[in-house]
Design a protein around this motif. Structure first.
Motif, short mmCIF file in Angstrom:
data_model
loop_
_atom_site.label_atom_id
_atom_site.label_comp_id
_atom_site.label_asym_id
_atom_site.label_seq_id
_atom_site.Cartn_x
_atom_site.Cartn_y
_atom_site.Cartn_z
N GLU A 66 0.86 -1.18 0.00
CA GLU A 66 0.00 0.00 0.00
C GLU A 66 0.90 1.23 0.00
N VAL A 67 0.41 2.29 -0.62
CA VAL A 67 1.10 3.58 -0.60
C VAL A 67 0.09 4.61 -0.13
N THR A 68 0.43 5.29 0.96
CA THR A 68 -0.47 6.27 1.56
C THR A 68 0.15 7.66 1.45
N ALA A 69 -0.64 8.60 0.97
CA ALA A 69 -0.18 9.98 0.88
C ALA A 69 -0.15 10.63 2.26
N VAL A 70 0.79 11.55 2.41
CA VAL A 70 0.90 12.38 3.61
C VAL A 70 0.81 13.82 3.13
N TYR A 71 -0.15 14.56 3.67
CA TYR A 71 -0.32 15.96 3.28
C TYR A 71 -0.51 16.79 4.55
N ASN A 72 0.31 17.84 4.69
CA ASN A 72 0.31 18.66 5.91
C ASN A 72 0.50 17.80 7.15
N GLY A 73 1.34 16.78 7.05
CA GLY A 73 1.64 15.93 8.19
C GLY A 73 0.56 14.95 8.57
N LYS A 74 -0.49 14.85 7.74
CA LYS A 74 -1.61 13.95 8.03
C LYS A 74 -1.73 12.93 6.90
N PHE A 75 -2.22 11.76 7.24
CA PHE A 75 -2.40 10.69 6.26
C PHE A 75 -3.69 10.88 5.49
N GLY A 120 -8.83 3.66 4.70
CA GLY A 120 -9.13 2.96 3.45
C GLY A 120 -7.97 2.08 2.99
N HIS A 121 -6.76 2.58 3.15
CA HIS A 121 -5.59 1.79 2.77
C HIS A 121 -5.45 0.56 3.67
N LEU A 122 -5.70 0.73 4.96
CA LEU A 122 -5.58 -0.40 5.88
C LEU A 122 -6.67 -1.43 5.64
N LEU A 123 -7.86 -0.99 5.26
CA LEU A 123 -8.94 -1.91 4.90
C LEU A 123 -8.53 -2.74 3.68
N ARG A 124 -8.00 -2.08 2.67
CA ARG A 124 -7.56 -2.79 1.46
C ARG A 124 -6.40 -3.74 1.78
N LEU A 125 -5.49 -3.32 2.66
CA LEU A 125 -4.39 -4.20 3.07
C LEU A 125 -4.93 -5.46 3.72
N ARG A 126 -5.89 -5.30 4.64
CA ARG A 126 -6.48 -6.48 5.31
C ARG A 126 -7.10 -7.42 4.28
N ARG A 127 -7.85 -6.87 3.34
CA ARG A 127 -8.49 -7.70 2.31
C ARG A 127 -7.45 -8.42 1.45
N THR A 128 -6.41 -7.71 1.08
CA THR A 128 -5.37 -8.31 0.24
C THR A 128 -4.64 -9.41 0.99
N LEU A 129 -4.26 -9.15 2.24
CA LEU A 129 -3.57 -10.17 3.03
C LEU A 129 -4.44 -11.41 3.20
N ASP A 130 -5.73 -11.22 3.47
CA ASP A 130 -6.65 -12.35 3.56
C ASP A 130 -6.67 -13.12 2.24
N GLY A 131 -6.70 -12.39 1.14
CA GLY A 131 -6.78 -13.02 -0.18
C GLY A 131 -5.55 -13.82 -0.57
N ILE A 132 -4.40 -13.47 -0.03
CA ILE A 132 -3.17 -14.20 -0.36
C ILE A 132 -2.68 -15.04 0.83
N ALA A 133 -3.57 -15.26 1.79
CA ALA A 133 -3.33 -16.15 2.93
C ALA A 133 -2.11 -15.76 3.76
N ALA A 148 -4.58 0.16 14.70
CA ALA A 148 -3.96 1.13 15.61
C ALA A 148 -2.43 1.03 15.54
N ASP A 149 -1.91 -0.20 15.49
CA ASP A 149 -0.46 -0.38 15.40
C ASP A 149 0.07 0.11 14.05
N TRP A 150 -0.64 -0.20 12.96
CA TRP A 150 -0.21 0.30 11.65
C TRP A 150 -0.17 1.83 11.65
N THR A 151 -1.18 2.45 12.23
CA THR A 151 -1.23 3.91 12.29
C THR A 151 -0.04 4.46 13.08
#
Length: 147
Positions: free
Chosen positions: A36-45, A50-63, A71-74
């Motif tokens: 995943e690639v997340t933009a940072v603008y004015n010091g905020k993500f 949305g990126h973490l949701l897609r990461l969870r789905r992708t990781l589930d999909g590739i086992a 919270a830890d990813w953030t």
């Protein structure tokens, strides 16, 4: 723009020059990985949830197990931009199937993922094609989401 001097590798912030990933990593051998690639603008993500949701789905999909809670990813994302002084740019995150002693297509019974992240200072708005990229990355949402 250059990648920040500090990267995240398997739970630690380390100098980029000291970050090494095994050539036997499944991300390298089999492309068994998610990113995943997340933009940072004015010091905020921008839309980190949305990126973490897609990461969870992708990781589930590739086992692959998701090695962290949202919270830890953030927290790790924040530590990385703080360590590199990023106010505007990108955070790149890659989770792979990990490295093991032998090349085995089926892999182990339990995967221990490799986690690699870096932060990159990059102008996102008002720089020609970058402006289009930021807009298009947020088009699936009700508008730009900055978290």
């Amino acid at each position: 723009m250059p990648i920040g001097d500090q990267v995240h590798l398997n739970g630690q912030i380390v100098p980029l020059s000291e970050a090494y990933i095994s050539p036997l990593d499944r991300g390298f051998l089999f492309a068994h990985a998610a990113y995943e690639v997340t933009a940072v603008y004015n010091g905020k993500f921008v839309d980190l949830d949305g990126h973490l949701l897609r990461l969870r789905r992708t990781l589930d999909g590739i086992a692959l197990p998701n090695p962290h809670s949202d919270a830890d990813w953030t927290r790790i994302h924040q530590e990385l931009i703080d360590a590199n002084g990023i106010n505007e740019g990108l955070v790149y995150l890659q989770v792979t199937g990990g490295a093991y002693e032998a090349r085995d297509y089926t892999g182990p019974d339990t995967f221990e993922p490799t986690i690699f992240m870096y932060a990159d200072t990059k102008p996102l708005i008002g720089q020609g094609p970058s402006e289009v990229s930021l807009r298009s990355s947020c088009m699936t949402h009700a508008g730009p989401v900055v978290t």
